[in-house]
Design a protein around this motif. Structure first.
Motif, PDB file in Angstrom:
ATOM      1  N   GLU A  17       1.835   2.819  -1.396  1.00  0.00           N
ATOM      2  CA  GLU A  17       1.552   1.951  -2.543  1.00  0.00           C
ATOM      3  C   GLU A  17       1.340   0.513  -2.091  1.00  0.00           C
ATOM      4  OE1 GLU A  17       0.596   0.550  -6.119  1.00  0.00           O
ATOM      5  OE2 GLU A  17       0.789   2.659  -5.575  1.00  0.00           O
ATOM      6  N   ALA A  18       2.107   0.069  -1.117  1.00  0.00           N
ATOM      7  CA  ALA A  18       1.944  -1.283  -0.587  1.00  0.00           C
ATOM      8  C   ALA A  18       0.571  -1.450   0.055  1.00  0.00           C
ATOM      9  CB  ALA A  18       3.049  -1.588   0.426  1.00  0.00           C
ATOM     10  N   VAL A  19       0.127  -0.449   0.784  1.00  0.00           N
ATOM     11  CA  VAL A  19      -1.195  -0.506   1.421  1.00  0.00           C
ATOM     12  C   VAL A  19      -2.286  -0.531   0.362  1.00  0.00           C
ATOM     13  CG1 VAL A  19      -2.830   0.751   2.875  1.00  0.00           C
ATOM     14  CG2 VAL A  19      -0.441   0.546   3.577  1.00  0.00           C
ATOM     15  N   ARG A  20      -2.160   0.296  -0.664  1.00  0.00           N
ATOM     16  CA  ARG A  20      -3.149   0.314  -1.749  1.00  0.00           C
ATOM     17  C   ARG A  20      -3.224  -1.045  -2.439  1.00  0.00           C
ATOM     18  NH1 ARG A  20      -1.626   5.645  -2.319  1.00  0.00           N
ATOM     19  NH2 ARG A  20       0.112   5.188  -3.687  1.00  0.00           N
ATOM     20  N   ALA A  21      -2.072  -1.655  -2.698  1.00  0.00           N
ATOM     21  CA  ALA A  21      -2.047  -2.957  -3.364  1.00  0.00           C
ATOM     22  C   ALA A  21      -2.706  -4.023  -2.495  1.00  0.00           C
ATOM     23  CB  ALA A  21      -0.605  -3.351  -3.687  1.00  0.00           C
ATOM     24  N   ARG A  22      -2.439  -3.967  -1.204  1.00  0.00           N
ATOM     25  CA  ARG A  22      -3.052  -4.952  -0.292  1.00  0.00           C
ATOM     26  C   ARG A  22      -4.567  -4.770  -0.231  1.00  0.00           C
ATOM     27  NH1 ARG A  22      -0.433  -7.321   4.566  1.00  0.00           N
ATOM     28  NH2 ARG A  22      -2.018  -8.665   5.410  1.00  0.00           N
ATOM     29  N   MET A  23      -5.017  -3.543  -0.150  1.00  0.00           N
ATOM     30  CA  MET A  23      -6.456  -3.276  -0.104  1.00  0.00           C
ATOM     31  C   MET A  23      -7.139  -3.761  -1.388  1.00  0.00           C
ATOM     32  SD  MET A  23      -7.140  -1.927   2.830  1.00  0.00           S
ATOM     33  CE  MET A  23      -8.673  -1.067   2.657  1.00  0.00           C
ATOM     34  N   ARG A  25      -6.103  -6.261  -3.315  1.00  0.00           N
ATOM     35  CA  ARG A  25      -6.149  -7.725  -3.282  1.00  0.00           C
ATOM     36  C   ARG A  25      -7.247  -8.237  -2.360  1.00  0.00           C
ATOM     37  NH1 ARG A  25      -0.512  -7.174  -2.660  1.00  0.00           N
ATOM     38  NH2 ARG A  25      -0.703  -7.740  -0.464  1.00  0.00           N
ATOM     39  N   GLN A  26      -7.528  -7.515  -1.284  1.00  0.00           N
ATOM     40  CA  GLN A  26      -8.503  -7.969  -0.304  1.00  0.00           C
ATOM     41  C   GLN A  26      -9.916  -7.457  -0.558  1.00  0.00           C
ATOM     42  OE1 GLN A  26      -6.900  -6.868   3.505  1.00  0.00           O
ATOM     43  NE2 GLN A  26      -5.404  -8.509   3.483  1.00  0.00           N
ATOM     44  N   ALA A  27     -10.115  -6.667  -1.589  1.00  0.00           N
ATOM     45  CA  ALA A  27     -11.419  -6.050  -1.849  1.00  0.00           C
ATOM     46  C   ALA A  27     -12.530  -7.094  -1.980  1.00  0.00           C
ATOM     47  CB  ALA A  27     -11.360  -5.182  -3.095  1.00  0.00           C
TER      48      ALA A  27
END
Length: 55
Positions: A17-23, A25-27
Motif C-alpha cells: 500500500e505504501a508503494v502504491r501511494a508513492r507511485m 503521488r509521483q505519477a
C-alpha cells in the motif's frame, strides 16, 4: 529497507500500500508536457555557506 524499519515505527504497515501511494503521488512526474529547471549552487574551498547566509 522499508520492510526492515517497520518494527521501529510502531504498528506493522502494509508495504504494498505504501508503494502504491508513492507511485500515485509521483505519477505527475511521468506525464508529458512539463519542463523542470534545476538551480545548482556550488561552494568552492574559499567560500563558506555562512558567508552567503550572513551568519
Amino acid at each position: 529497507m522499508y520492510a526492515d524499519l517497520q518494527g521501529l515505527q510502531g504498528p506493522k504497515r502494509d508495504t504494498d500500500e505504501a508503494v502504491r501511494a508513492r507511485m500515485k503521488r509521483q505519477a505527475w512526474l511521468y506525464e508529458g508536457g512539463r519542463k523542470f529547471h534545476a538551480l545548482v549552487w556550488e561552494v568552492d574551498d574559499t567560500d563558506s555557506v555562512a558567508t552567503y547566509l550572513k551568519v
